[in-house]
Design an enzyme around this catalytic site. Sequence first.
Site, PDB file in Angstrom:
ATOM      1  N   ASP A 259       0.817  -1.213   0.000  1.00 37.52           N
ATOM      2  CA  ASP A 259       0.000   0.000   0.000  1.00 37.52           C
ATOM      3  C   ASP A 259       0.849   1.260   0.000  1.00 37.52           C
ATOM      4  O   ASP A 259       2.067   1.204   0.172  1.00 37.52           O
ATOM      5  CB  ASP A 259      -0.973   0.003   1.197  1.00 37.52           C
ATOM      6  CG  ASP A 259      -0.299  -0.400   2.514  1.00 37.52           C
ATOM      7  OD1 ASP A 259       0.943  -0.417   2.562  1.00 37.52           O
ATOM      8  OD2 ASP A 259      -1.009  -0.690   3.480  1.00 37.52           O
TER       9      ASP A 259
ATOM     10  N   ASN B   1      -7.551  -2.505  14.466  1.00 38.65           N
ATOM     11  CA  ASN B   1      -8.948  -2.821  14.115  1.00 38.65           C
ATOM     12  C   ASN B   1      -9.052  -4.075  13.239  1.00 38.65           C
ATOM     13  O   ASN B   1     -10.118  -4.374  12.704  1.00 38.65           O
ATOM     14  CB  ASN B   1      -9.600  -1.629  13.404  1.00 38.65           C
ATOM     15  CG  ASN B   1      -8.923  -1.285  12.081  1.00 38.65           C
ATOM     16  OD1 ASN B   1      -7.974  -1.957  11.671  1.00 38.65           O
ATOM     17  ND2 ASN B   1      -9.392  -0.255  11.406  1.00 38.65           N
TER      18      ASN B   1
ATOM     19  N   HIS C  88      -7.352  -4.592  10.377  1.00 42.58           N
ATOM     20  CA  HIS C  88      -7.137  -4.409   8.939  1.00 42.58           C
ATOM     21  C   HIS C  88      -5.825  -5.050   8.492  1.00 42.58           C
ATOM     22  O   HIS C  88      -4.908  -5.228   9.292  1.00 42.58           O
ATOM     23  CB  HIS C  88      -7.230  -2.927   8.521  1.00 42.58           C
ATOM     24  CG  HIS C  88      -6.061  -2.053   8.867  1.00 42.58           C
ATOM     25  ND1 HIS C  88      -6.223  -0.712   9.154  1.00 42.58           N
ATOM     26  CD2 HIS C  88      -4.738  -2.285   8.956  1.00 42.58           C
ATOM     27  CE1 HIS C  88      -5.040  -0.176   9.379  1.00 42.58           C
ATOM     28  NE2 HIS C  88      -4.121  -1.117   9.276  1.00 42.58           N
TER      29      HIS C  88
ATOM     30  N   GLU D  79      -9.722  -1.727   5.361  1.00 40.51           N
ATOM     31  CA  GLU D  79     -10.364  -1.429   6.631  1.00 40.51           C
ATOM     32  C   GLU D  79     -11.563  -2.344   6.869  1.00 40.51           C
ATOM     33  O   GLU D  79     -12.060  -2.981   5.918  1.00 40.51           O
ATOM     34  CB  GLU D  79     -10.833   0.037   6.623  1.00 40.51           C
ATOM     35  CG  GLU D  79      -9.709   1.053   6.472  1.00 40.51           C
ATOM     36  CD  GLU D  79      -8.875   1.226   7.736  1.00 40.51           C
ATOM     37  OE1 GLU D  79      -8.790   0.301   8.557  1.00 40.51           O
ATOM     38  OE2 GLU D  79      -8.290   2.315   7.890  1.00 40.51           O
TER      39      GLU D  79
HETATM   40  C1  GLP Z   1      -0.632   0.576   8.495  1.00 40.49           C
HETATM   41  C2  GLP Z   1      -0.282  -0.306   7.300  1.00 40.49           C
HETATM   42  C3  GLP Z   1      -0.485  -1.778   7.609  1.00 40.49           C
HETATM   43  C4  GLP Z   1       0.162  -2.117   8.936  1.00 40.49           C
HETATM   44  C5  GLP Z   1      -0.440  -1.291  10.040  1.00 40.49           C
HETATM   45  C6  GLP Z   1       0.121  -1.615  11.401  1.00 40.49           C
HETATM   46  O1  GLP Z   1      -1.989   0.789   8.612  1.00 40.49           O
HETATM   47  N1  GLP Z   1      -1.028   0.013   6.142  1.00 40.49           N
HETATM   48  O2  GLP Z   1       0.058  -2.560   6.555  1.00 40.49           O
HETATM   49  O3  GLP Z   1      -0.009  -3.494   9.196  1.00 40.49           O
HETATM   50  O4  GLP Z   1      -0.169   0.074   9.733  1.00 40.49           O
HETATM   51  O5  GLP Z   1       1.243  -0.836  11.660  1.00 40.49           O
HETATM   52  P1  GLP Z   1       2.254  -1.095  12.846  1.00 40.49           P
HETATM   53  O6  GLP Z   1       3.072  -2.283  12.440  1.00 40.49           O
HETATM   54  O7  GLP Z   1       3.083   0.149  12.922  1.00 40.49           O
HETATM   55  O8  GLP Z   1       1.443  -1.348  14.060  1.00 40.49           O
END
Ligand code: GLP
Length: 255
Positions: free
Chosen positions: A67, A136, A138, A143
Site C-alpha cells: 500500500d 482494528n 485491517h 479497513e
Molecule cells: C498501516 C499499514 C499496515 C500495517 C499497520 C500496522 O496501517 N497500512 O500494513 O499493518 O499500519 O502498523 P504497525 O506495524 O506500525 O502497528
Amino acid sequence: MEVVIKSSAEEMSKLSAELIADVVRHKPRAILGLATGSTPLGTYKELIRLHKEEGLDFSRVSTFNLDEYVGLTHDHPQSYHYFMWENLFKHININPKNVHIPDGTSKDVPGFCRWYEEQIVKAGGLDVQLLGIGSNGHIAFNEPGSSLGSRTRVKTLDEGTRKDNARFFKTMEEVPKYAITMGIGTIMDSRQLILLATGAGKADAIAKTCEGPITALVPATIVQLHPKATIVVDKPASTKLTREYPAEPSVLVLS
Ligand code: GLP
C-alpha cells in the site's frame, strides 16, 4: 493457518526473516510482497543482516508493496516509498527496476491499480506476502467492511487508523485520508502469507483473527482460509488467545 508465539519481538522477526529467506534461497527470482509499519522493521533488519553476513542474494528478487498513502510524494519521509528504501532496499542488492510500490501521486488511480494487479500476474504471482495488522484487524489498508474479494484500489482510511498512524506525522491534519492498497483478494492469491503482530495493543485483533469467525468486519480473519499462512506474534500480542500454540512452526522450511 498456523499460529506461532515467540518469546519476543526480536524472535518473531528472526523467524519471519528466516521464512522469507527460505523462499529466496529456493527461488532466486522470488516475488516478495512487502509491508510497512513498525512491526516488519525487525524482519527487514534481519534480512539485511542475512544479506550482508550470509550473502542472501536479492539481485533477481522482485517486490510488490501492499500500500501507499494517496498524495505523498516518493521522497516524503512518511511515504511508504521512503520507508522501504530507508529500511530495506538501500541496504540490499535489489535491482530498483524490480521494486514495485503503489504510486500515491498517480493522476489516474483506477488505471494505476489495474496496472499494479497486472504487474503482479505478469511477474508470476506473489510467492510470499508479509503482513502486519491494524488494531482494528485491517490488513494493508483494507479497513473493516472491505470486500473479502477486493483487488487493488483506493480506500478511505478509518479515523482509528489515522489516529494510530498520527504518531508519524506532526499534526492529525497531515495524516492522509486515502490510500492505494492491494485488495484482500490480491493478498489471498499469494502462495504464502506471514502475518506479524507485536504488543498488547494488537492482542484483541490477533484473538479475533486466529479464533473468531471469518468476517469482513475483521479483514485479517480471512487468513484462516489460506492454505499456507503463518501468524507469528510476540507474547504481549498473544495474551487474548484462548488455545495453546507452539513456539515454532511445525515445518520451518515451508517452501
Ligand atoms: C498501516 C499499514 C499496515 C500495517 C499497520 C500496522 O496501517 N497500512 O500494513 O499493518 O499500519 O502498523 P504497525 O506495524 O506500525 O502497528
